[in-house]
Design an enzyme around this catalytic site. Structure first.
Site, PDB file in Angstrom:
ATOM      1  N   TYR A  97      -1.239   0.689  10.726  1.00  0.00           N
ATOM      2  CA  TYR A  97      -1.556  -0.095   9.527  1.00  0.00           C
ATOM      3  C   TYR A  97      -0.402  -0.052   8.536  1.00  0.00           C
ATOM      4  O   TYR A  97       0.043  -1.089   8.036  1.00  0.00           O
ATOM      5  CB  TYR A  97      -2.834   0.440   8.872  1.00  0.00           C
ATOM      6  CG  TYR A  97      -3.039  -0.069   7.462  1.00  0.00           C
ATOM      7  CD1 TYR A  97      -3.358  -1.406   7.227  1.00  0.00           C
ATOM      8  CD2 TYR A  97      -2.913   0.785   6.357  1.00  0.00           C
ATOM      9  CE1 TYR A  97      -3.533  -1.884   5.933  1.00  0.00           C
ATOM     10  CE2 TYR A  97      -3.095   0.318   5.064  1.00  0.00           C
ATOM     11  CZ  TYR A  97      -3.405  -1.018   4.857  1.00  0.00           C
ATOM     12  OH  TYR A  97      -3.567  -1.478   3.574  1.00  0.00           O
ATOM     13  N   THR A 156       0.817  -1.204   0.000  1.00  0.00           N
ATOM     14  CA  THR A 156       0.000   0.000   0.000  1.00  0.00           C
ATOM     15  C   THR A 156       0.852   1.256   0.000  1.00  0.00           C
ATOM     16  O   THR A 156       1.982   1.265   0.511  1.00  0.00           O
ATOM     17  CB  THR A 156      -0.910   0.009   1.243  1.00  0.00           C
ATOM     18  OG1 THR A 156      -1.513   1.304   1.398  1.00  0.00           O
ATOM     19  CG2 THR A 156      -0.114  -0.255   2.515  1.00  0.00           C
TER      20      THR A 156
END
Length: 312
Positions: free
Chosen positions: A149, A126
């Site tokens: 995250y 990501t």
């Protein structure tokens, strides 16, 4: 070719499996742990077409508990998408789930595959690993994630790299930038925005709405992801997968108001911790190595997502 896709019932995973099955000689094995009970109905819907396909087999099991030796038998390529998503929910005690599903599960999968003769292990990462950057971000930019995250996904990237160094696993890392489109999870921004406008409810905006994103339509992302399967010279590479155009959150809402012929009621709240002000992918590497060329405009992609929300 036999391909394993983890996270196969998710937003991205289900689209990827469908695209892979368009290749006549490809058999797809999907794994999904249904780790978020609130998404059960959504994931079952995502799987509807796949389960009817003769070259698709599905295992509903947590990666940490799966009989991976059996599932991996004959597999030549692995796409590892399975993960606990979300910046907002990665703080506090909830971070343990990110450790379990983003870090530990990845290490367990890497351990299982190191004795199999894979052609490629494609790990889906990501843009959150980059953190706050100015201008276009290339893959050699030093990662400085802003959220737990992002840290969990970067940790999994490093795990992939050390397993490649020690065991020769043919790793490819793809870093996605802000995906949208049909089947997007209901907690994600565009889905929330569309639902709020359709139901004439206040639309929650975190921050001033001027933050920009490199929005990537799901079909473009999947084409780039599939290209990594067939491309030469990508083993060991980290590659950005970004979109055709950037926009601010307020600009997106203006487009949605036009498409839905309805004004939005905006409810502004504090900017979220871990949320970068801007993201912008340098996709020149993907263009060179994957012949990647995103085609979908933000407006056309939003039209498809609106249709999906209204009629499915």
């Amino acid at each position: 070719m036999k391909v394993l896709v983890t996270g196969a019932a998710g937003f991205i995973g289900s689209h990827l499996c469908e695209r892979l099955l368009q290749f006549d000689e490809t058999e797809v094995i999907g794994i999904d742990g249904f780790i978020n009970p609130s998404l059960k109905q959504t994931k079952e819907r995502n799987l509807t077409r796949l389960l009817a396909h003769p070259r698709f087999r599905f295992h509903q099991v947590d990666l940490r508990e799966a009989n991976l030796q059996s599932i991996l038998d004959g597999v030549q390529v692995v796409y590892h998408l399975a993960a606990m998503p979300g910046v907002r929910t990665s703080w506090g005690t909830d971070f343990q789930a990110y450790v379990d599903h983003n870090i530990s599960a990845t290490q367990i999968l890497l351990e299982a595959i190191r004795n199999f003769p894979l052609k490629k292990f494609i790990y889906i990462s990501t843009s959150s690993v980059y953190g706050e950057k100015v201008g276009k971000v290339a893959e050699d930019s030093i990662p400085t994630p802003l959220s737990p995250y992002g840290v969990s996904k970067l940790t999994a990237e490093y795990l992939c790299k050390v397993y490649q160094a020690s065991y020769g696993i043919p790793i490819v890392i793809l870093r996605y930038f802000t995906l949208f489109g049909p089947r997007q999870r209901s907690d994600m921004a565009f889905h929330r925005f569309i639902n709020a406008i359709l139901h004439r409810k206040p639309l929650r905006i975190y921050g001033d709405g001027k933050q920009t994103r490199d929005f990537t339509f799901i079909r473009d992302c999947v084409e780039g992801t599939v290209a990594a399967l067939h491309a030469d010279g990508v083993i060991g590479e980290t590659i950005n997968i970004g979109g055709k155009e950037r926009a601010s959150i307020l600009e997106v809402i203006t487009i949605l108001e036009d498409l839905l012929n309805q004004k939005a009621t905006l409810d502004f709240s504090d900017r979220l911790n871990g949320d970068p002000k801007d993201t912008w992918a340098d996709i020149s590497k993907a263009q060179t190595l994957l012949n990647y060329n995103p085609l979908s405009s933000l407006k056309s992609g939003l039209e498809e997502q609106i249709h999906d929300i209204r009629y499915n």
